[in-house]
Scaffold this motif. Structure first.
Motif, short mmCIF file in Angstrom:
data_model
loop_
_atom_site.label_atom_id
_atom_site.label_comp_id
_atom_site.label_asym_id
_atom_site.label_seq_id
_atom_site.Cartn_x
_atom_site.Cartn_y
_atom_site.Cartn_z
N UNK A 70 0.75 -1.00 0.63
CA UNK A 70 -0.41 0.18 0.13
C UNK A 70 1.31 1.03 0.11
N UNK A 71 2.41 1.27 -0.07
CA UNK A 71 2.66 2.54 0.07
C UNK A 71 4.13 2.36 -1.07
N UNK A 72 4.62 1.00 -1.87
CA UNK A 72 5.12 1.15 -3.10
C UNK A 72 4.38 1.95 -4.34
N UNK A 73 4.77 2.34 -5.53
CA UNK A 73 4.37 3.50 -6.45
C UNK A 73 4.30 2.50 -7.25
N UNK A 74 3.03 3.18 -7.55
CA UNK A 74 1.83 2.17 -8.65
C UNK A 74 2.33 3.24 -10.92
N UNK A 75 2.98 2.79 -11.16
CA UNK A 75 3.81 3.74 -12.20
C UNK A 75 2.29 3.51 -13.00
N UNK A 76 1.91 2.32 -13.24
CA UNK A 76 0.75 2.20 -14.38
C UNK A 76 -0.77 1.35 -14.36
N UNK A 77 -1.67 1.97 -14.55
CA UNK A 77 -3.08 1.44 -14.13
C UNK A 77 -3.64 0.73 -15.53
N UNK A 78 -4.34 -0.35 -15.60
CA UNK A 78 -4.76 -1.86 -16.53
C UNK A 78 -6.19 -1.36 -16.08
N UNK A 79 -7.05 -0.92 -16.95
CA UNK A 79 -8.43 -1.22 -17.04
C UNK A 79 -8.87 -2.24 -18.18
N UNK A 80 -10.13 -3.49 -17.92
CA UNK A 80 -10.38 -4.10 -18.72
C UNK A 80 -11.79 -3.51 -19.07
#
Length: 804
Positions: free
Chosen positions: A623-633
């Motif tokens: 919950x702390x590490x970075x999210x670089x990409x969001x995927x949406x199906x």
């Protein structure tokens, strides 16, 4: 005399406009294509040449002679740099280079920039010039930042950047830096690409990693003192490696590893700076074979153009034989005739060269766009490039114009005036030229077909996830990825066309941000050496990408402890740790680290390109590490409108960040752009080579028909049909083309086998490729020769016999 030669040359060219047109067009196309190919190769081979002491600059890497496979990695632990600097006086300068990108803030302006972490010694190693500030003082302070001219203009506009304070990072990671130096923008042919530099002590987690010899995370570069030999220095590094990496060497011995030819199980070695750009294993460099392929293709095309020029000039020698005879009878010397005829060839070459340069200049934007090159008009007209162009011109003039001129100057005046040409048996040279032309053309065509098949094969490889109907959105550095993902889920929770939303630290394929990253971890588990990609994911990752569970479960918000050491692994990771039923088992990546419990197993999937083998993957939740990409199906019904809808939602939830979403299937196709480029270049070269070869064959057919005029007339008088005459006149050419195919086939098979060996997932070359190319070559040859054959067969035999 020279003026007279020019007048005669222009008069003869005007009289034989057809020959002149074919020669000039063929040469101009060959020059144009060769210029592009040679300059592209020259540019690629010039990478990092601008550094003053490039012969003394090296990138250290580890060599491990593992029994399973030889392993090389340039990733280094943090404490190795100060240790090398302290223990080896042969090192003049050494510096870490840690990759990074972050958001830069100045007066309400936010920009994503490539900011690297290094030490002051970096500017003693490399010759990146300062426009402001000094290499000696630029990074002496931990809060200093050195920026490029390009970044300075983007951030500060017309303000003087020196001494300005900027914020780098977001939220709790934000830090203030003071501009202490400005670098000139790096050249296009630099392996190191950057916007700014700060001290390596500013890397996140530096205090924890600075004494860890088993945490490999960055590259280092060093410059040896003048006179220090690379191989001798590598020998000095053996005790150093044995001292600090004894545990690794012990583990290799337990696995049964044997020393290599240099006596090394595990060694620290040096890679030359000039090799970095083409080293795919250590540096993720470009395909070096492509550059040599470009050079080879350029030579092939130029050679085919020379062959055409020779053939066409030899063909004209029969027409101009009486002119040569008359000139000789009037006292013209052999060398005078040679220089006159060669002068005419020089005029043709010059016109072809000039038109080729004009074509190159005109088509430069198209070439750059098609092959993603960076050539400019200024680059073409640099002194060394002009020297290359002039060299090409002189080479073609000498080879293509010199031989016909020499042969024509040898004509016997008496025999020529009687109607006899001295070139009685030009068959060896002529046939050799035909075979060479079609062998080169067939070779290129075979290579093109095989390259296209391999790219198609890579694309069709099962990736292990469903790439269709998924949109990938790079988060960027201006917003917090976790926050953006949470807002996206809340905003689209009730949308019937949204199947799943998830996030990850790594993109799949190459998106519009053109960015790629990789995090790998190596550790020992039950005396096994394990290396795995370490992938941060969010909830619903498997659902969104349609990755099926083999055993266990996916991360679930109902289990709060999932973010505390729980992992999902791939099948190959389970094999790597030697667990047949891994769910519920624990492992540690280091003795003081967290114990990771396996909660799920999934089939192997391509986290990266299928040009490389699928590696073990370990997925974890944080919950702390970075999210670089969001995927949406999205659903198939909502696919058409989904991109625009997501763009609008993105503007609502993150107005400060640009939306650069793309479809996942397009991103994965981008993995194979280099192979596509190779096949496109081969296709272009093949087309040019075939056209030029047909022109050459046309010229040879003209020679043969003129030589066999009397034979054709006799055959017609004796009742030979047009079909039989065409067959008789064409069969010899077909034999030559078949010989060319026999030469090209093994050569194409050998070279493409070498190329295909670079891919773990590769095609097997089908014999049908060579059969199809052979048939096509024969048909093209027959079609080319048939024009002259039919023309000769239709000639009035009485007229041809009378003329003889």
């Amino acid at each position: 005399m020279f003026k007279n030669y020019i007048k005669i040359a222009l008069r003869n060219l005007w009289k034989s406009k057809g020959y002149a047109f074919i020669n000039i067009v063929g040469l101009s196309v060959a020059f144009c294509v060769s210029v592009f190919l040679f300059l592209t190769a020259y540019f690629a081979l010039s990478y990092d040449d601008f550094h003053a002491d490039k012969d003394r600059i090296f990138e250290p890497y580890f060599f491990a002679n593992d029994p399973e496979r030889v392993d090389r990695t340039a990733s280094m632990p943090f404490p190795i740099t100060p240790a090398l600097k302290a223990e080896f006086p042969d090192i003049e300068a050494i510096a870490r280079v840690v990759n990074g990108s972050d958001v830069v803030e100045y007066k309400g302006k936010y920009l994503d920039k490539n900011i690297k972490f290094t030490e002051p010694d970096f500017f003693r190693i490399f010759s990146f010039p300062f426009t402001q500030g000094s290499a000696q003082t630029a990074l002496n302070d931990l809060s200093s930042i050195v920026v490029t001219d390009h970044m300075a203009k983007a951030v500060f506009g017309t303000e003087n950047p020196m001494g300005k304070r900027i914020q780098v990072g977001l939220d709790e990671s934000k830090k203030e830096y003071v501009v202490s130096g400005v670098l000139a923008d790096f050249p296009e042919n630099s392996s190191l690409q950057f916007d700014a530099f700060v001290r390596s002590e500013n890397v996140g987690g530096y205090q924890h990693q600075k004494d860890q010899w088993d945490a490999f995370s960055h590259n280092i570069f060093l410059k040896l003192k003048p006179g220090v030999d690379k191989l001798a220095f590598e020998k000095k590094l053996k005790p150093f490696t044995a001292k600090y990496f004894a545990e690794t060497i012990t583990k290799l011995k337990k696995k049964g590893a044997k020393p290599d030819e240099r006596g090394d199980l595990y060694a620290l070695r040096l890679q030359k700076l000039e090799d970095i750009h083409f080293n795919r294993e250590l540096s993720g460099g470009k395909e070096g074979s492509l550059i040599y392929a470009l050079m080879g293709i350029g030579m092939f095309i130029l050679l085919i153009a020379c062959i055409n020029f020779i053939n066409l000039n030899v063909a004209r020698s029969f027409i101009r034989a009486r002119e040569v005879g008359v000139r000789k009878s009037l006292g013209a010397l052999k060398q005078q005739l040679f220089f006159q005829i060669w002068g005419e060839a020089g005029v043709v070459c010059f016109l072809g060269f000039l038109l080729g340069v004009v074509l190159a200049i005109s088509l430069l934007p198209l070439f750059n766009a098609t092959f993603r090159s960076k050539l400019t008009l200024g680059y073409i007209f640099e002194p060394d490039k002009i020297a290359v162009l002039v060299g090409l011109f002189l080479f073609v003039t000498l080879v293509a114009g010199g031989y016909p001129a020499l042969q024509m100057s040898k004509f016997n005046a008496v025999e020529v005036l009687k109607g006899k040409v001295s070139l009685k048996k030009p068959g060896i040279l002529r046939n050799s030229l035909i075979v060479a032309q079609f062998a080169l053309s067939s070779l290129l065509i075979c290579c093109t077909i095989i390259a296209v098949q391999q790219v198609d094969h890579l694309r069709k490889q099962p990736l292990g996830f469903q790439k269709e109907e998924v949109i990938s959105i790079p988060v960027g550095n201006k917003v917090n990825g976790q926050t953006a993902l949470r807002r996206m889920r809340n905003r689209l929770a009730n949308d019937p066309h949204i199947v799943g939303i998830t996030g990850s630290g790594v993109n799949l394929g190459m998106g519009l941000d053109r960015s790629s990253s990789r995090s790998s971890i190596g550790f020992t588990f039950k005396e096994r050496e394990v290396e795995t990609d370490w992938l941060h994911i969010s909830y619903d990752y498997l659902k969104t990408l349609n990755i099926k569970l083999i055993d266990g479960r996916e991360f679930n918000p109902a289990y709060p402890t999932d973010s505390m050491g729980r992992v999902i692994i791939t099948e190959s990771m389970a094999k790597a740790i030697g667990e047949k039923y891994p769910v519920g088992k624990f492992f540690q990546t280091d003795t003081a680290g967290v114990k990771h419990q396996i909660i799920g197993v999934v089939p192997d999937f391509n986290l990266y390109s299928s040009k490389a083998e699928k590696k073990p993957v370990t997925m974890y939740l944080s919950h702390t590490d970075g999210i670089g990409y969001i995927f949406v199906r999205v659903t198939p019904q909502g696919l058409a409108s989904s991109m625009e809808k997501l763009k609008n939602v993105w503007k609502e939830i993150t107005p400060e960040s640009e939306f650069i979403g793309s479809f996942l299937d397009e991103n994965t196709n981008n993995w194979y752009k280099e192979e596509e480029r190779l096949s496109q270049i081969f296709s272009l070269a093949s087309a040019v080579a075939v056209i030029l070869s047909c022109l050459g064959l046309f010229a040879v057919a003209l020679i043969v028909m003129e030589q066999r005029t009397k034979e054709i007339g006799v055959r017609k008088v004796l009742g030979a049909s047009i079909v039989s005459l065409v067959f008789v006149l064409s069969k010899d050419f077909v034999k030559l083309v078949l010989i060319a195919i026999l030469i090209a086939t093994p050569a194409a098979w050998y070279f493409m086998q070498l190329w295909l060996d670079n891919y773990p997932y590769r095609i097997e070359i089908s014999p049908l490729v060579f059969v199809a190319v052979g048939l096509a070559a024969v048909l093209v040859a027959v079609a080319t020769v048939s024009f002259q054959s039919i023309k000769a067969a239709l000639m009035n035999p009485v007229k041809s016999l009378r003329s003889e």
